[in-house]
Design an enzyme around this catalytic site. Structure first.
Site, PDB file in Angstrom:
ATOM      1  N   HIS A  98     -10.148   3.647  10.436  1.00 13.42           N
ATOM      2  CA  HIS A  98     -10.899   3.641   8.707  1.00 13.42           C
ATOM      3  C   HIS A  98     -11.286   5.148   8.653  1.00 13.42           C
ATOM      4  CE1 HIS A  98     -11.897   1.906   4.380  1.00 13.42           C
ATOM      5  NE2 HIS A  98     -12.680   2.643   4.857  1.00 13.42           N
ATOM      6  N   GLU A  99     -12.654   4.677   9.497  1.00 11.56           N
ATOM      7  CA  GLU A  99     -13.719   5.410   9.457  1.00 11.56           C
ATOM      8  C   GLU A  99     -13.790   6.402   9.706  1.00 11.56           C
ATOM      9  OE1 GLU A  99     -16.185   4.358   7.614  1.00 11.56           O
ATOM     10  OE2 GLU A  99     -16.532   2.655   7.911  1.00 11.56           O
ATOM     11  N   HIS A 149     -11.600   8.500   6.876  1.00 15.22           N
ATOM     12  CA  HIS A 149     -13.154   9.438   6.013  1.00 15.22           C
ATOM     13  C   HIS A 149     -13.642  11.236   6.621  1.00 15.22           C
ATOM     14  CE1 HIS A 149     -13.231   6.459   3.017  1.00 15.22           C
ATOM     15  NE2 HIS A 149     -13.591   5.114   4.311  1.00 15.22           N
ATOM     16  N   HIS A 154     -11.466   5.857  -0.368  1.00 15.10           N
ATOM     17  CA  HIS A 154     -11.103   4.729  -0.257  1.00 15.10           C
ATOM     18  C   HIS A 154      -9.170   5.142  -0.751  1.00 15.10           C
ATOM     19  CE1 HIS A 154     -14.539   3.292   0.378  1.00 15.10           C
ATOM     20  NE2 HIS A 154     -13.993   3.054   1.961  1.00 15.10           N
ATOM     21  N   CYS A 155      -8.508   3.599  -0.618  1.00 20.35           N
ATOM     22  CA  CYS A 155      -7.252   3.318  -1.285  1.00 20.35           C
ATOM     23  C   CYS A 155      -7.233   1.959  -2.112  1.00 20.35           C
ATOM     24  CB  CYS A 155      -6.724   2.992  -0.073  1.00 20.35           C
ATOM     25  SG  CYS A 155      -4.850   3.396  -0.342  1.00 20.35           S
ATOM     26  N   CYS A 192      -3.871  -1.433   3.798  1.00 20.64           N
ATOM     27  CA  CYS A 192      -4.081   0.078   4.135  1.00 20.64           C
ATOM     28  C   CYS A 192      -4.572   0.313   4.725  1.00 20.64           C
ATOM     29  CB  CYS A 192      -3.946   1.221   2.640  1.00 20.64           C
ATOM     30  SG  CYS A 192      -4.099   2.876   3.314  1.00 20.64           S
ATOM     31  N   CYS A 246      -0.738   2.997   4.424  1.00 22.64           N
ATOM     32  CA  CYS A 246       0.323   3.307   3.361  1.00 22.64           C
ATOM     33  C   CYS A 246       0.739   4.841   3.491  1.00 22.64           C
ATOM     34  CB  CYS A 246      -0.390   2.491   1.800  1.00 22.64           C
ATOM     35  SG  CYS A 246      -1.451   4.233   0.839  1.00 22.64           S
ATOM     36  N   CYS A 295      -1.790   7.633   1.434  1.00 24.95           N
ATOM     37  CA  CYS A 295      -2.519   8.130   2.604  1.00 24.95           C
ATOM     38  C   CYS A 295      -2.020   8.752   3.448  1.00 24.95           C
ATOM     39  CB  CYS A 295      -3.343   6.344   3.188  1.00 24.95           C
ATOM     40  SG  CYS A 295      -4.642   6.446   1.898  1.00 24.95           S
TER      41      CYS A 295
END
Ligand SMILES: [Zn+2]
Ligand SMILES: [Zn+2]
Length: 179
Positions: A130-131, A134, A140-141, A146, A165, A168
């Site tokens: 996740h990080e 970015h 963000h989703c 996701c 997802c 993304c």
């Protein structure tokens, strides 16, 4: 291009390789994992937590000093906070390619549940991906499954799957090809 993962000595040992492999498979990017060379800054005694912004400053300084242009994700065990949040699982500063994830609240033991290596590894990988997402330019989703969904609780983190997802995935492919 590859992503540097810096693993601090206080983070759980033995998870480095499975976490690195999962992050690579979630994002479709190459990663390397090494012992953390960055100074842990920003400890606040009264909170027994580390200020995530101060850690990002420290990573930024290290990257500058050693001329590392690729994104860096630091994995620490200290509990993290940022101004306005009691705690954060992780934080990213896209402008300098620096991100941090804490393993502090990712183990079952923190919540009084029986420990599980698989749960621990999955959560570090999802938060780490996740990080890094970015740092590669993803926002963000709203899709709760996701990796780029922002979880506020462990349950929300666990609900996420170890994939991006479709939307993304396409965004990231465009970003990676543009770079
Ligand atoms: Zn986020
Ligand atoms: Zn998404």
């Amino acid at each position: 291009m590859h992503i540097h993962i810096f693993w601090d000595s206080q983070s759980p040992s033995g998870y480095q390789v499975p976490v690195k492999r999962l992050i690579s498979s979630i994002l479709g990017v190459e990663t390397t994992v090494t012992e953390n060379p960055v100074r842990i800054m920003g400890y606040v005694t009264a909170r027994r937590q580390v200020d995530a912004q101060a850690l990002l400053d420290s990573i930024q300084t290290y990257k500058h000093l050693h001329q590392i242009p690729e994104p860096v994700l630091l994995v620490v065990h200290q509990d993290l906070f940022r101004n306005g949040n009691i705690f954060v699982f992780g934080l990213a500063r896209e402008s300098v390619g620096a991100g941090v994830v804490s393993t502090s609240r990712l183990g079952n033991e923190y919540y009084g549940r029986p420990g599980s290596d698989d749960d621990y590894i999955d959560r570090i990988a999802k938060e780490g991906a996740h990080e890094i997402g970015h740092l590669l330019g993803l926002p963000h989703c709203s899709d709760r499954e996701c990796v780029m969904f922002k979880p506020d609780t462990l349950d929300e983190l666990d609900r996420k799957k170890k994939v991006l997802c479709q939307s993304c995935r396409e965004q990231l492919d465009t970003l990676l090809n543009a770079g």
